[in-house]
Each structure stands twice: as C-alpha cells, then as structure tokens.
Design a protein around this motif. Structure first.
Motif, PDB file in Angstrom:
ATOM      1  N   ARG A  12       0.819  -1.093   0.043  1.00 10.31           N
ATOM      2  CA  ARG A  12      -0.055  -0.060   0.001  1.00 10.31           C
ATOM      3  C   ARG A  12       0.742   1.171  -0.047  1.00 10.31           C
ATOM      4  N   THR A  13       0.299   2.243  -0.533  1.00  6.70           N
ATOM      5  CA  THR A  13       1.114   3.592  -0.755  1.00  6.70           C
ATOM      6  C   THR A  13       0.065   4.715  -0.344  1.00  6.70           C
ATOM      7  N   GLY A  14       0.189   5.585   0.297  1.00  9.35           N
ATOM      8  CA  GLY A  14      -0.702   6.566   0.660  1.00  9.35           C
ATOM      9  C   GLY A  14      -1.835   6.419   1.315  1.00  9.35           C
ATOM     10  N   ARG A  15      -2.877   6.847   1.499  1.00  7.65           N
ATOM     11  CA  ARG A  15      -4.166   6.685   2.241  1.00  7.65           C
ATOM     12  C   ARG A  15      -5.109   6.114   1.398  1.00  7.65           C
ATOM     13  N   PRO A  16      -5.798   4.978   1.729  1.00 11.10           N
ATOM     14  CA  PRO A  16      -7.001   4.396   1.035  1.00 11.10           C
ATOM     15  C   PRO A  16      -7.994   5.636   0.637  1.00 11.10           C
ATOM     16  N   ARG A  17      -8.858   6.002  -0.312  1.00 14.86           N
ATOM     17  CA  ARG A  17      -9.772   6.869  -0.320  1.00 14.86           C
ATOM     18  C   ARG A  17     -11.014   6.303  -0.911  1.00 14.86           C
ATOM     19  N   SER A  18     -12.063   7.167  -0.466  1.00 19.34           N
ATOM     20  CA  SER A  18     -13.480   6.627  -0.697  1.00 19.34           C
ATOM     21  C   SER A  18     -14.482   7.732  -0.923  1.00 19.34           C
ATOM     22  N   MET A  19     -15.419   7.749  -1.800  1.00 20.83           N
ATOM     23  CA  MET A  19     -16.522   8.721  -1.437  1.00 20.83           C
ATOM     24  C   MET A  19     -17.669   8.297  -2.030  1.00 20.83           C
ATOM     25  N   LEU A  20     -18.789   9.048  -1.727  1.00 24.61           N
ATOM     26  CA  LEU A  20     -20.200   8.759  -2.198  1.00 24.61           C
ATOM     27  C   LEU A  20     -20.508   9.441  -3.335  1.00 24.61           C
ATOM     28  N   LEU A  21     -21.322   8.939  -4.327  1.00 23.03           N
ATOM     29  CA  LEU A  21     -21.438   9.832  -5.518  1.00 23.03           C
ATOM     30  C   LEU A  21     -23.047   9.443  -5.922  1.00 23.03           C
ATOM     31  N   GLY A  22     -23.622  10.264  -6.382  1.00 21.87           N
ATOM     32  CA  GLY A  22     -25.073  10.080  -6.731  1.00 21.87           C
ATOM     33  C   GLY A  22     -25.365  10.972  -8.084  1.00 21.87           C
ATOM     34  N   TRP A  23     -26.380  10.269  -9.075  1.00 26.08           N
ATOM     35  CA  TRP A  23     -26.785  10.943 -10.307  1.00 26.08           C
ATOM     36  C   TRP A  23     -28.307  10.784 -10.508  1.00 26.08           C
ATOM     37  N   ASP A  24     -28.665  11.454 -11.305  1.00 25.99           N
ATOM     38  CA  ASP A  24     -30.061  11.444 -11.863  1.00 25.99           C
ATOM     39  C   ASP A  24     -30.115  11.147 -13.279  1.00 25.99           C
ATOM     40  N   GLU A  25     -30.790  10.268 -13.654  1.00 22.43           N
ATOM     41  CA  GLU A  25     -30.870   9.806 -15.005  1.00 22.43           C
ATOM     42  C   GLU A  25     -31.476  10.755 -15.874  1.00 22.43           C
ATOM     43  N   PRO A  26     -30.841  10.775 -17.079  1.00 20.01           N
ATOM     44  CA  PRO A  26     -29.708   9.882 -17.700  1.00 20.01           C
ATOM     45  C   PRO A  26     -28.481  10.215 -17.492  1.00 20.01           C
ATOM     46  N   TRP A  27     -27.559   9.579 -17.013  1.00 26.93           N
ATOM     47  CA  TRP A  27     -26.270   9.942 -16.679  1.00 26.93           C
ATOM     48  C   TRP A  27     -25.202   9.069 -17.074  1.00 26.93           C
ATOM     49  N   GLY A  28     -23.869   9.391 -17.179  1.00 28.26           N
ATOM     50  CA  GLY A  28     -22.613   8.776 -17.368  1.00 28.26           C
ATOM     51  C   GLY A  28     -21.548   9.411 -16.956  1.00 28.26           C
ATOM     52  N   GLN A  29     -20.639   8.401 -16.463  1.00 31.36           N
ATOM     53  CA  GLN A  29     -19.510   9.101 -15.554  1.00 31.36           C
ATOM     54  C   GLN A  29     -18.228   8.154 -15.825  1.00 31.36           C
ATOM     55  N   GLU A  30     -17.252   8.886 -16.279  1.00 30.34           N
ATOM     56  CA  GLU A  30     -15.838   8.207 -16.690  1.00 30.34           C
ATOM     57  C   GLU A  30     -15.048   8.662 -15.471  1.00 30.34           C
ATOM     58  N   PHE A  31     -14.340   7.393 -15.100  1.00 27.19           N
ATOM     59  CA  PHE A  31     -13.273   7.541 -13.813  1.00 27.19           C
ATOM     60  C   PHE A  31     -11.998   7.261 -14.515  1.00 27.19           C
ATOM     61  N   ALA A  32     -10.968   8.070 -14.293  1.00 30.08           N
ATOM     62  CA  ALA A  32      -9.564   7.853 -14.882  1.00 30.08           C
ATOM     63  C   ALA A  32      -8.879   7.084 -14.182  1.00 30.08           C
ATOM     64  N   ASP A 100     -31.343   9.175  -8.197  1.00 28.58           N
ATOM     65  CA  ASP A 100     -31.663   7.953  -8.600  1.00 28.58           C
ATOM     66  C   ASP A 100     -30.904   6.750  -8.469  1.00 28.58           C
ATOM     67  N   VAL A 101     -29.418   7.027  -8.498  1.00 27.24           N
ATOM     68  CA  VAL A 101     -28.367   6.097  -8.244  1.00 27.24           C
ATOM     69  C   VAL A 101     -27.412   6.609  -7.389  1.00 27.24           C
ATOM     70  N   VAL A 102     -26.965   5.893  -6.220  1.00 33.69           N
ATOM     71  CA  VAL A 102     -25.970   6.301  -5.282  1.00 33.69           C
ATOM     72  C   VAL A 102     -25.154   5.009  -5.391  1.00 33.69           C
ATOM     73  N   THR A 103     -23.709   5.510  -5.484  1.00 30.62           N
ATOM     74  CA  THR A 103     -22.727   4.465  -5.492  1.00 30.62           C
ATOM     75  C   THR A 103     -21.649   4.916  -4.490  1.00 30.62           C
ATOM     76  N   LEU A 104     -20.908   4.061  -3.966  1.00 35.16           N
ATOM     77  CA  LEU A 104     -19.673   4.237  -3.113  1.00 35.16           C
ATOM     78  C   LEU A 104     -18.436   3.583  -3.866  1.00 35.16           C
ATOM     79  N   CYS A 105     -17.369   4.498  -4.117  1.00 38.09           N
ATOM     80  CA  CYS A 105     -16.205   3.990  -4.621  1.00 38.09           C
ATOM     81  C   CYS A 105     -15.203   4.431  -3.982  1.00 38.09           C
ATOM     82  N   GLY A 106     -14.023   3.175  -3.895  1.00 38.15           N
ATOM     83  CA  GLY A 106     -13.035   3.256  -3.244  1.00 38.15           C
ATOM     84  C   GLY A 106     -11.817   2.869  -4.019  1.00 38.15           C
ATOM     85  N   ALA A 107     -10.644   3.420  -3.454  1.00 33.24           N
ATOM     86  CA  ALA A 107      -9.392   3.330  -4.209  1.00 33.24           C
ATOM     87  C   ALA A 107      -8.013   2.963  -3.027  1.00 33.24           C
TER      88      ALA A 107
END
Length: 291
Positions: A12-32, A100-107
C-alpha cells in the motif's frame, strides 16, 4: 502470518480513498486511471452499467453489487450502455437526497512497480453479488462517509481495507479445487505453510531444506511443488519479498539501512545494498531520497 494481509500492508502507498456519488438519470461518468490502485464500486441504491476498460461488454450492476477493478484502469458507470459519459469531477462527500443511483467508490493504492503476483493473476474486473459480511462492511463505510464524526479519519481507511479483503477473499475462495497459481498456492497445505513462514519471518536464514522441513516435505519435492504453484523457486520468492519489504521500510520509516538490512535477513549492510541495487536499480539511500 496471513499472507494476503501482509501483502496488502506492504504494497500500500498513501491513504485509501473513498467517496459517495449520486446521479439522476440519464447519466454517465468516466473514472480516470489510477495506476496501481485496487479500486471498487458499490451500488448502494438503484442500478447502473459498468463499461469495463478495453471495450469489454457492459456489465449490469444492481443494488448491493460490488465490482472490484484490480489494476486501476479507466472505466465508466452509466445509466444505460447508450448514454455518453463525461470525466468524473465530483468532490468527496455525501450525494444529495433523492438521487436515482448512489454508488460508493474506493481506491486502495499500491506501488505499480512492486505489484505482488497474488494481485497480478486477478482478472480485469470481478463482479461480486451482495453477501452478509461484505454488505455489513460496506454499510459501515457508507455510514462514516454520510455522517463523519470523531475517529472517521481512522475508520474510513480501515473499513475500506476490510471491504477489499472481503472482495479478494471471495475471489480466492471461489476458485475451483483444480485452480493453479496463487489460488492453489494459498490453499495448498505444503506451499501455504511455507509462504506463511516466509512472511512471518522474512529475516530468518531460510534454506530450501529448512523451508521444506517446516512444511513437512523433503527438499526436492518441496522445491518443485512451490515453484509450480508460486511461479518462482522458494529462495527466489524470498529474495523478491525481502526486497519489496525493504523498499517499503525505506519509503515509510526512518529506520537506518543497517536496521532494515538485518530485518530482511542480511548480516551486513554491504550485502544488503548490493542485493537491493541489483533488484531496484539504485542504492538504498538514493532510493529513499527519490521515493
């Protein structure tokens, strides 16, 4: 020693990261792309589609589903496969109510230059259906992100690591009995015992014979079995792991080179420096300055 936990702690390097994200349809999100990151997406409510890297077929994700992405490559989440997507520009924090949609992402970031073969053999992505244990860990993590309080800065990395461990455990536990590679090595009573011993005492002056005896096998049969499952001979893996552990100690601690040399099994600082330079391409002191 639990090999998986040891591998994650060292890489592991650095600190693990996470966040909550939400969208209303229609939606599309790219993650780098985040090279070296073990990332995951959890659908907390609603449903969406994962567009994996490399043009693979879209994957539908329902409420509670988790997708593990072991290599940190760019990907997208969309409300439907036909919807265009834009780069993610969201800041960490709870999404507004009523989305409409809520996600939790972590790295969970690791050093891409020192990826462990335990991780290298994972597929491009792993789709995991909800389970009681995983759901409980995700629920606690989401609660901390929604309602930060005293100790949140300590709780979030610990919970994120717990989610990752459950995901990797699911993958390895689900491998068939005839699986090869690390899936087989970790459950093999002989090779697994040897790996646990190496991770428990990396500085011990191990030989192939002493490792074999520890695992209950004679030298030659043990060496062949270990090499076939792990992909390296026993002492080759030991040297690689010692150098990986030494790199982490140089980067993350103030321990002297002499102390680190002793900890990873070298009687002299010179012998350690020679081995480290051969493996990493620079002397220990210079490696510490540039990382």
């Amino acid at each position: 020693m639990d090999v998986l936990s040891d591998v994650l702690a060292v890489l592991r390097t650095g600190r693990p990261r996470s966040m909550l994200l939400g969208w209303d349809e229609p939606w599309g999100q790219e993650f780098a792309a985040v090279p070296g990151a073990l990332g995951f997406q959890v659908v907390l409510s609603g449903s969406c589609w994962l567009l994996p890297p490399g043009g693979a077929d879209p994957v539908r994700c329902g409420e509670g589903d988790v997708v593990l992405r072991p290599y940190g490559r760019a990907h997208a989440l969309v409300s439907s496969p036909e919807v265009p997507y834009a780069p993610c520009a969201a800041e960490p924090g709870p999404p507004p109510r009523g989305r409409d949609v809520v996600t939790l992402c972590g790295a969970y970031e690791t050093d891409p230059a020192r990826t462990h073969p335990l991780v290298q053999e994972l597929p491009e992505w792993i789709h995991v259906a909800p389970s009681a244990e995983l759901g409980a860990a995700v629920g606690l993590l989401a609660a901390e992100l929604r309602r930060p309080g005293l100790g949140t800065d300590a709780a979030v990395p610990a919970l994120l690591e717990t989610v990752l461990i459950y995901l990797l455990r699911h993958w390895y536990d689900a491998r068939p009995a005839a699986a090869t590679g690390w899936a087989a090595a970790l459950r093999d009573p002989v090779v697994g015992a040897a790996l646990r011993a190496l991770h428990e005492e990396p500085g011990r002056p191990w030989t192939v014979a002493s490792l074999g005896a520890h695992a209950g096998r004679s030298r030659a049969p043990f060496a062949g079995r270990f090499t076939a499952l792990v992909g390296r001979p026993p002492l080759g893996y030991l040297t690689w792991w010692r150098m990986t552990l030494a790199a982490r100690l140089l980067r993350d601690t103030d321990a002297t080179v002499a102390v680190i040399a002793h900890r990873v099994g070298y009687r002299s600082e010179f012998a350690f420096a020679t081995a480290f330079r051969r493996h990493h391409g620079s002397a220990p002191g210079r490696y510490r300055r540039i990382t």
